[in-house]
Design a protein around this motif. Structure first.
Motif, PDB file in Angstrom:
ATOM      1  N   ALA A  11       0.866  -1.184   0.000  1.00 50.62           N
ATOM      2  CA  ALA A  11       0.000   0.000   0.000  1.00 50.62           C
ATOM      3  C   ALA A  11       0.894   1.223   0.000  1.00 50.62           C
ATOM      4  O   ALA A  11       1.916   1.238   0.700  1.00 50.62           O
ATOM      5  N   SER A  19       5.788   4.376   3.948  1.00 50.38           N
ATOM      6  CA  SER A  19       5.799   4.714   5.382  1.00 50.38           C
ATOM      7  C   SER A  19       6.413   6.101   5.500  1.00 50.38           C
ATOM      8  O   SER A  19       6.771   6.717   4.496  1.00 50.38           O
ATOM      9  N   THR A  53      11.398  -4.376   7.417  1.00 47.94           N
ATOM     10  CA  THR A  53       9.970  -4.359   7.749  1.00 47.94           C
ATOM     11  C   THR A  53       9.726  -4.981   9.115  1.00 47.94           C
ATOM     12  O   THR A  53       8.925  -4.475   9.909  1.00 47.94           O
ATOM     13  N   GLU A 156       5.526  -8.861   0.827  1.00 52.29           N
ATOM     14  CA  GLU A 156       4.884  -7.682   1.423  1.00 52.29           C
ATOM     15  C   GLU A 156       5.880  -6.571   1.690  1.00 52.29           C
ATOM     16  O   GLU A 156       5.643  -5.708   2.546  1.00 52.29           O
ATOM     17  N   GLY A 160      13.370  -2.005   0.148  1.00 45.11           N
ATOM     18  CA  GLY A 160      14.658  -2.558  -0.274  1.00 45.11           C
ATOM     19  C   GLY A 160      14.540  -3.951  -0.832  1.00 45.11           C
ATOM     20  O   GLY A 160      15.104  -4.278  -1.882  1.00 45.11           O
TER      21      GLY A 160
HETATM   22  N1  LIG Z   1       2.903   0.150   3.127  1.00 45.07           N
HETATM   23  C1  LIG Z   1       3.310  -1.093   2.885  1.00 45.07           C
HETATM   24  O1  LIG Z   1       2.670  -1.860   2.128  1.00 45.07           O
HETATM   25  C2  LIG Z   1       4.592  -1.606   3.512  1.00 45.07           C
HETATM   26  C3  LIG Z   1       4.902  -2.963   3.452  1.00 45.07           C
HETATM   27  C4  LIG Z   1       6.103  -3.385   4.030  1.00 45.07           C
HETATM   28  C5  LIG Z   1       6.968  -2.474   4.623  1.00 45.07           C
HETATM   29  N2  LIG Z   1       6.616  -1.164   4.654  1.00 45.07           N
HETATM   30  C6  LIG Z   1       7.544  -0.158   5.232  1.00 45.07           C
HETATM   31  O2  LIG Z   1       8.796  -0.264   4.570  1.00 45.07           O
HETATM   32  C7  LIG Z   1       9.853   0.034   5.470  1.00 45.07           C
HETATM   33  C8  LIG Z   1      10.842  -1.105   5.434  1.00 45.07           C
HETATM   34  O3  LIG Z   1      11.471  -1.128   4.148  1.00 45.07           O
HETATM   35  P1  LIG Z   1      13.082  -1.246   4.100  1.00 45.07           P
HETATM   36  O4  LIG Z   1      13.505  -0.999   2.715  1.00 45.07           O
HETATM   37  O5  LIG Z   1      13.644  -0.432   5.203  1.00 45.07           O
HETATM   38  O6  LIG Z   1      13.372  -2.752   4.544  1.00 45.07           O
HETATM   39  P2  LIG Z   1      12.984  -4.141   3.864  1.00 45.07           P
HETATM   40  O7  LIG Z   1      11.878  -4.734   4.658  1.00 45.07           O
HETATM   41  O8  LIG Z   1      12.800  -3.989   2.395  1.00 45.07           O
HETATM   42  O9  LIG Z   1      14.289  -4.992   4.177  1.00 45.07           O
HETATM   43  C9  LIG Z   1      15.467  -4.630   3.477  1.00 45.07           C
HETATM   44  C10 LIG Z   1      16.575  -5.500   4.034  1.00 45.07           C
HETATM   45  O10 LIG Z   1      16.463  -6.812   3.496  1.00 45.07           O
HETATM   46  C11 LIG Z   1      17.750  -7.400   3.525  1.00 45.07           C
HETATM   47  N3  LIG Z   1      18.171  -7.998   2.274  1.00 45.07           N
HETATM   48  C12 LIG Z   1      18.916  -9.123   2.218  1.00 45.07           C
HETATM   49  N4  LIG Z   1      19.208  -9.446   0.968  1.00 45.07           N
HETATM   50  C13 LIG Z   1      18.658  -8.499   0.198  1.00 45.07           C
HETATM   51  C14 LIG Z   1      18.675  -8.296  -1.205  1.00 45.07           C
HETATM   52  N5  LIG Z   1      19.290  -9.150  -2.037  1.00 45.07           N
HETATM   53  N6  LIG Z   1      18.043  -7.216  -1.689  1.00 45.07           N
HETATM   54  C15 LIG Z   1      17.428  -6.357  -0.836  1.00 45.07           C
HETATM   55  N7  LIG Z   1      17.388  -6.504   0.534  1.00 45.07           N
HETATM   56  C16 LIG Z   1      18.008  -7.565   1.017  1.00 45.07           C
HETATM   57  C17 LIG Z   1      18.752  -6.295   3.855  1.00 45.07           C
HETATM   58  O11 LIG Z   1      19.126  -6.430   5.194  1.00 45.07           O
HETATM   59  C18 LIG Z   1      17.946  -5.033   3.651  1.00 45.07           C
HETATM   60  O12 LIG Z   1      18.360  -3.995   4.510  1.00 45.07           O
HETATM   61  C19 LIG Z   1       9.226   0.217   6.841  1.00 45.07           C
HETATM   62  O13 LIG Z   1       9.128   1.593   7.126  1.00 45.07           O
HETATM   63  C20 LIG Z   1       7.832  -0.392   6.690  1.00 45.07           C
HETATM   64  O14 LIG Z   1       6.863   0.259   7.505  1.00 45.07           O
HETATM   65  C21 LIG Z   1       5.457  -0.697   4.129  1.00 45.07           C
END
Ligand SMILES: NC(=O)c1ccc[n+]([C@@H]2O[C@H](COP(=O)([O-])OP(=O)(O)OC[C@H]3O[C@@H](n4cnc5c(N)ncnc54)[C@H](O)[C@@H]3O)[C@@H](O)[C@H]2O)c1
Ligand SMILES: Nc1nc(=O)c(N)c(NC[C@H](O)[C@H](O)[C@H](O)COP(=O)(O)O)[nH]1
Length: 226
Positions: A11, A19, A53, A156, A160
């Protein structure tokens, strides 16, 4: 090597954020979209998120509807899909909701950079899959998941992990609910973050459907490379 049918469900705000700039969760979906998300979870073999996440939202990734959980049990499935966290350095807390709530299998995907003791501490609550040197090798991970019988994978987020999967051509479809709010902030996470594509590499997508849903819009895209 075959990989599961993989779709991202997320979303985002009118301005494409998932977020706040502090990475704090915002309720973007309405009740109808949360119901749709629950249906998707119940119909998937596995649900996957990144460690960012888990650290930000501490989701349980469980199926909320009693009826849907019962239907899964009647089919001989666990009440919840396999819950997978992509966590290169095994940073997930052992008291994360994903371990504390709901029945079913958990998988933590780590890379070789994860500390041995952290990895061993996870083995009590989850299967650990170690693939990749610094970051988790997502292509290899998804091939292993497919071999294990996971053929329908719901992702979900977050920003990243979505980038990592898209960059590797591993995503078949994207379902994005756009809610009626503006989050703003140049550092707020978007649907797809990461390094970004060079112009020549930008993947083309085809629109599957656009549907007004409560005060927002649900867009479904097929990635043509898929
Ligand atoms: N609105 C929505 O639908 C929704 C859904 C999920 C998360 N979110 C939000 O997103 C944010 C989290 O996103 P984010 O980007 O910080 O973390 P993420 O959840 O995308 O996790 C990223 C992490 O995954 C790991 N990873 C390992 N191998 C990887 C690879 N090959 N490629 C990419 N990542 C790899 C790494 O440690 C990386 O830092 C939070 O603020 C959360 O609230 C929103
Ligand atoms: N689809 C969706 N709409 C939103 O408005 C929102 N904020 C999220 N955010 C993703 C978040 O990580 C989890 O969807 C919730 O935290 C639900 O957590 P549960 O697994 O049900 O415990 N996801």
């Amino acid at each position: 090597m075959p990989t599961p049918f993989t779709f991202i469900n997320a979303a985002m705000s009118i301005d494409g954020k998932i977020s706040t700039r502090q990475r704090r969760q915002v309720r973007i979906s309405g009740d109808v979209d949360f119901e749709r998300m629950d249906e998707l979870r119940a119909s998937s073999d596995a649900v996957m998120v990144g460690i960012g996440t888990v650290l930000a939202d501490d989701p349980s990734l469980t199926v909320k509807s009693d009826g849907r959980r019962s239907e899964r049990l009647e089919k001989g499935l666990d009440e919840n899909p396999v819950r997978i966290v992509v966590d290169s350095k095994a940073r997930i807390p052992t008291d994360a909701d994903i371990f504390m709530k709901g029945a079913g299998k958990r998988i933590i995907a780590v890379s070789e950079s994860a500390a041995f003791d952290r990895v061993e501490s996870l083995r009590e609550n989850a299967m650990v899959i170690m693939v990749g040197g610094d970051q988790v090798d997502l292509s290899e991970l998804l091939s292993i998941l497919d071999e294990m019988g996971i053929h329908r994978l719901m992702v979900e987020g977050g920003a990243g992990l979505n980038w990592g999967l898209i960059k590797n051509g591993l995503v078949d479809e994207i379902y994005s609910f756009i809610g009626n709010l503006i989050i703003g902030g140049s550092t707020a996470p978007t649907l797809i973050d990461g390094d970004g594509f060079d112009e020549a590499d930008i993947p083309a997508c085809s629109l599957i459907s656009a549907e007004k849903m409560e005060e927002g819009v649900l867009l479904k895209w097929k990635l043509k490379s898929a």
